[in-house]
Design a protein around this motif. Structure first.
Motif, PDB file in Angstrom:
ATOM      1  N   CYS A  35       0.732  -1.082   0.012  1.00 16.94           N
ATOM      2  CA  CYS A  35      -0.161   0.086  -0.058  1.00 16.94           C
ATOM      3  C   CYS A  35       1.008   1.283   0.115  1.00 16.94           C
ATOM      4  O   CYS A  35       1.752   1.403   0.898  1.00 16.94           O
ATOM      5  CB  CYS A  35      -0.870   0.063   1.207  1.00 16.94           C
ATOM      6  N   ASN A  37       1.069   5.664  -1.056  1.00 17.59           N
ATOM      7  CA  ASN A  37       0.198   7.195  -1.186  1.00 17.59           C
ATOM      8  C   ASN A  37       0.921   7.921  -2.003  1.00 17.59           C
ATOM      9  O   ASN A  37       1.825   7.730  -2.679  1.00 17.59           O
ATOM     10  CB  ASN A  37      -0.021   7.660   0.183  1.00 17.59           C
ATOM     11  N   MET A  89      -2.542  -0.902   7.968  1.00 18.46           N
ATOM     12  CA  MET A  89      -3.203   0.339   7.461  1.00 18.46           C
ATOM     13  C   MET A  89      -3.850   1.075   8.451  1.00 18.46           C
ATOM     14  O   MET A  89      -3.879   2.523   8.471  1.00 18.46           O
ATOM     15  CB  MET A  89      -4.419  -0.146   6.331  1.00 18.46           C
ATOM     16  N   VAL A 102      -8.975   5.159   1.025  1.00 20.50           N
ATOM     17  CA  VAL A 102      -8.137   3.804   0.634  1.00 20.50           C
ATOM     18  C   VAL A 102      -8.820   3.430  -0.871  1.00 20.50           C
ATOM     19  O   VAL A 102     -10.091   3.249  -0.879  1.00 20.50           O
ATOM     20  CB  VAL A 102      -8.326   2.987   1.573  1.00 20.50           C
ATOM     21  N   GLY A 104      -8.962   0.401  -3.548  1.00 22.63           N
ATOM     22  CA  GLY A 104      -8.713  -1.098  -3.836  1.00 22.63           C
ATOM     23  C   GLY A 104      -9.343  -1.784  -4.773  1.00 22.63           C
ATOM     24  O   GLY A 104     -10.306  -0.950  -5.229  1.00 22.63           O
ATOM     25  N   HIS A 110     -12.011  -7.997   0.389  1.00 21.75           N
ATOM     26  CA  HIS A 110     -11.513  -6.604   0.832  1.00 21.75           C
ATOM     27  C   HIS A 110     -12.830  -5.798   1.642  1.00 21.75           C
ATOM     28  O   HIS A 110     -12.761  -4.774   2.088  1.00 21.75           O
ATOM     29  CB  HIS A 110     -11.128  -5.689  -0.315  1.00 21.75           C
ATOM     30  N   GLN A 138      -5.519   1.689 -10.933  1.00 24.36           N
ATOM     31  CA  GLN A 138      -4.929   1.505  -9.609  1.00 24.36           C
ATOM     32  C   GLN A 138      -3.661   2.163  -9.645  1.00 24.36           C
ATOM     33  O   GLN A 138      -2.726   1.426 -10.361  1.00 24.36           O
ATOM     34  CB  GLN A 138      -5.191  -0.152  -9.280  1.00 24.36           C
TER      35      GLN A 138
END
Length: 197
Positions: A35, A37, A89, A102, A104, A110, A138
């Motif tokens: 993950c 940012n 997270m 977030v 995904g 999920h 993504q």
């Protein structure tokens, strides 16, 4: 990540119809959750092995802060996703102020009540991308995973050339190789991630 470095050019006798590459691989792979940012920051990876238990040898020498778990299939399921969310997270979300997002894919594992409630508590919106669109939408798929997989294949090829040609990468070796990959990614990681966003 698989233990197959992929096909490369080889030298063989002219006319050989089926040249062989002497590098053993298996069809096994190890699931990772990354993950990152838009500022170029990446959380430590979360690794899921195909196993009934995680042995301590399978966690030694890996990237700093990495977390390890297992499932019978080796894929993320609802439990492992919640474990990732709670252990990596959520602490990151709690450190940030204001509204957070977030992003995904729409994988069923999920989406759970617990994760949605924790998102609400931390002023976070969980956005699921449309099906079959992660390769376009993504940010990590667009700019992060491609260079990562290329470096992984190079590391794996190098590892196999240094006397491990007839070996498949075992779970006790994987964390050390993942750390090498993690270190190799540091140079361009932030720029790649920011360009993906």
């Amino acid at each position: 990540l698989t233990d197959n470095p992929g096909n490369r050019k080889i030298i063989c006798k002219r006319g050989t119809k089926y040249p062989e590459r002497k590098m053993n691989t298996s069809k096994t792979s190890t699931s990772l959750m990354y993950c990152g940012n838009a500022a170029g920051e990446v959380l430590p990876p979360f690794i899921v092995y195909k196993a009934k238990n995680v042995w301590s040898l399978w966690t030694e020498g890996g990237p700093k802060g990495a977390r390890y778990d297992c499932t019978p299939s080796g894929w993320f399921d609802g439990r492992t996703f919640e474990e990732w969310f709670d252990s990596l997270m959520l602490p990151a979300l709690r450190k940030q102020e204001g509204k957070k997002i977030v992003i995904g894919d729409n994988l069923s594992s999920h989406i759970s009540e617990n994760v949605i409630e924790k998102c609400k508590e931390t002023n976070t919106a969980f956005i699921c991308l449309p099906p079959n669109s992660t390769h376009l939408c993504q940010p990590l798929d667009v700019a992060f995973f491609g260079p990562m997989k290329k470096k992984w294949r190079a590391l794996l090829t190098d590892w196999k050339r240094k006397g491990k040609k007839n070996s498949v990468m075992t779970k006790d070796v994987f964390p050390k190789q993942l750390r090498k990959l993690h270190d190799a990614m540091q140079e361009n990681q932030a720029a790649n991630l920011m360009s993906g966003f």
